[in-house]
Design an enzyme around this catalytic site. Sequence first.
Site, PDB file in Angstrom:
ATOM      1  N   GLU A   1      43.706  39.018  38.762  1.00 47.27           N
ATOM      2  CA  GLU A   1      42.975  38.324  39.819  1.00 47.27           C
ATOM      3  C   GLU A   1      41.970  39.246  40.500  1.00 47.27           C
ATOM      4  O   GLU A   1      40.829  38.859  40.764  1.00 47.27           O
ATOM      5  CB  GLU A   1      43.940  37.752  40.865  1.00 47.27           C
ATOM      6  CG  GLU A   1      43.220  36.970  41.951  1.00 47.27           C
ATOM      7  CD  GLU A   1      44.125  36.562  43.096  1.00 47.27           C
ATOM      8  OE1 GLU A   1      43.627  36.502  44.240  1.00 47.27           O
ATOM      9  OE2 GLU A   1      45.321  36.293  42.870  1.00 47.27           O
TER      10      GLU A   1
ATOM     11  N   HIS B   1      45.298  44.278  38.474  1.00 51.63           N
ATOM     12  CA  HIS B   1      45.728  42.880  38.434  1.00 51.63           C
ATOM     13  C   HIS B   1      44.580  41.978  37.994  1.00 51.63           C
ATOM     14  O   HIS B   1      43.447  42.134  38.428  1.00 51.63           O
ATOM     15  CB  HIS B   1      46.234  42.458  39.814  1.00 51.63           C
ATOM     16  CG  HIS B   1      46.998  41.178  39.823  1.00 51.63           C
ATOM     17  ND1 HIS B   1      46.373  39.942  39.790  1.00 51.63           N
ATOM     18  CD2 HIS B   1      48.332  40.915  39.856  1.00 51.63           C
ATOM     19  CE1 HIS B   1      47.294  38.992  39.815  1.00 51.63           C
ATOM     20  NE2 HIS B   1      48.495  39.551  39.851  1.00 51.63           N
TER      21      HIS B   1
ATOM     22  N   SER C   1      52.850  39.706  41.372  1.00 51.78           N
ATOM     23  CA  SER C   1      52.610  40.377  42.642  1.00 51.78           C
ATOM     24  C   SER C   1      53.286  39.668  43.802  1.00 51.78           C
ATOM     25  O   SER C   1      53.914  40.294  44.657  1.00 51.78           O
ATOM     26  CB  SER C   1      51.100  40.470  42.898  1.00 51.78           C
ATOM     27  OG  SER C   1      50.841  41.045  44.159  1.00 51.78           O
TER      28      SER C   1
ATOM     29  N   THR D   1      45.129  37.095  46.385  1.00 49.30           N
ATOM     30  CA  THR D   1      45.812  36.062  47.171  1.00 49.30           C
ATOM     31  C   THR D   1      47.325  36.241  47.234  1.00 49.30           C
ATOM     32  O   THR D   1      47.981  35.633  48.080  1.00 49.30           O
ATOM     33  CB  THR D   1      45.513  34.663  46.605  1.00 49.30           C
ATOM     34  OG1 THR D   1      45.937  34.609  45.237  1.00 49.30           O
ATOM     35  CG2 THR D   1      44.030  34.346  46.697  1.00 49.30           C
TER      36      THR D   1
END
Length: 402
Positions: free
Chosen positions: A187, A185, A318, A250
């Site tokens: 992030e 991902h 996500s 997050t």
Amino acid sequence: MDTKAFKRSLQQSENYHRKGFGHQDEVAGVLKSEYQSNLIQQIRDNHYTLQRGDVTIRLAEAFGFCWGVERAVAMAYETRQHFPTERIWVTNEIIHNPSVNERLQQMEVQFIPVVEGKKDFSCVSADDVVILPAFGASVQEMQLLNDKGSKIVDTTCPWVSKVWNTVEKHKKKNYTSIIHGKYKHEETIATSSFANKYLIVLDMKEAEYVANYILNGGNRDEFLAKFSRAFSKGFDPDIDLEHIGIANQTTMLKSETEQIGKLFERTMMKKYGPDKLNDHFQSFNTICDATQERQDAMLNLVKESLDLIVVIGGFNSSNTTQLQQIASERGIPSYHIDSAERILPGNRVEHKLLHGNLEVKENWLPEGKIVVGITSGASTPDKVVEDAIEKIFALKASAALV
């Protein structure tokens, strides 16, 4: 690399922009017309319920665009307005929503091309503008763009930046950051780039494997093979798990992040004793408020008497996947779609299975009166939710006429 010093230096550069360009009012009007919905506001005003024909819609009380996503999209629109003739790039999708990303492409905001699995920045010049998306970008990407002299527009969500600050604290004490997230991902890639040493765990099962290794040791080669794409260069589980700090992507499931943090706290306490815990373990609250609110609202929604739930959001989102997981764990039929176009004629729906592929489900809407729960991920505009609801109403209305 001193990532903290680099970030400070970057933020002082005249080519770096993080606060927009003063076109907020103009952009707000455009965003309202393109992404907001009168129908969704009507449902909110009616206690998150709407009944039409045989269908009752129950909306989660927190869903859709979060503040960080709305801010990122607004800044991207502002950037196009402020730089009307320059070439503009985004290092990744601005957010995980196909309609928003398609709209940016219509505005001639281009995505950095990917060649053989890697982003190719050779197309970017000093005269170009590059947007960093809501998920952020890696330190290496920021450094490359800074070296090119390109203008950088940073839309990174402040909650993501908060996690980066946590990782910096781990690094300062020479702790290994254990990151709850998906190693592919964007992030998590960005977050891990701020760490000196890191290990990424996907879920509680992987966390338990690591905790057991900390307490009892194990097969080092097996460990390294299991996490082969999820740790920092030179990582050694026999040395680098003596001092650990917890961080997270997050958009992961809040309850699981908390459980993983508590697991490692207990593990380090058992290994080194309660009096030495603070010498071996660090944990800060880095769970995003918006993610938490949407998950809490979903937990309330699944307590109601529902025939099925529709979860709307990008297939690579996500936080949307986590919402579907809540419904799935309670045995409620759930359908993850990314747009109303997935609702097909003949009472069929093309949806993404939890952690699986797309499939077409026949006769997905039951006969007679039904109650449909609706929620959407933090990257989903209200207009997309409206379109899906209208499709469901139309499908049931046509079935009633047969």
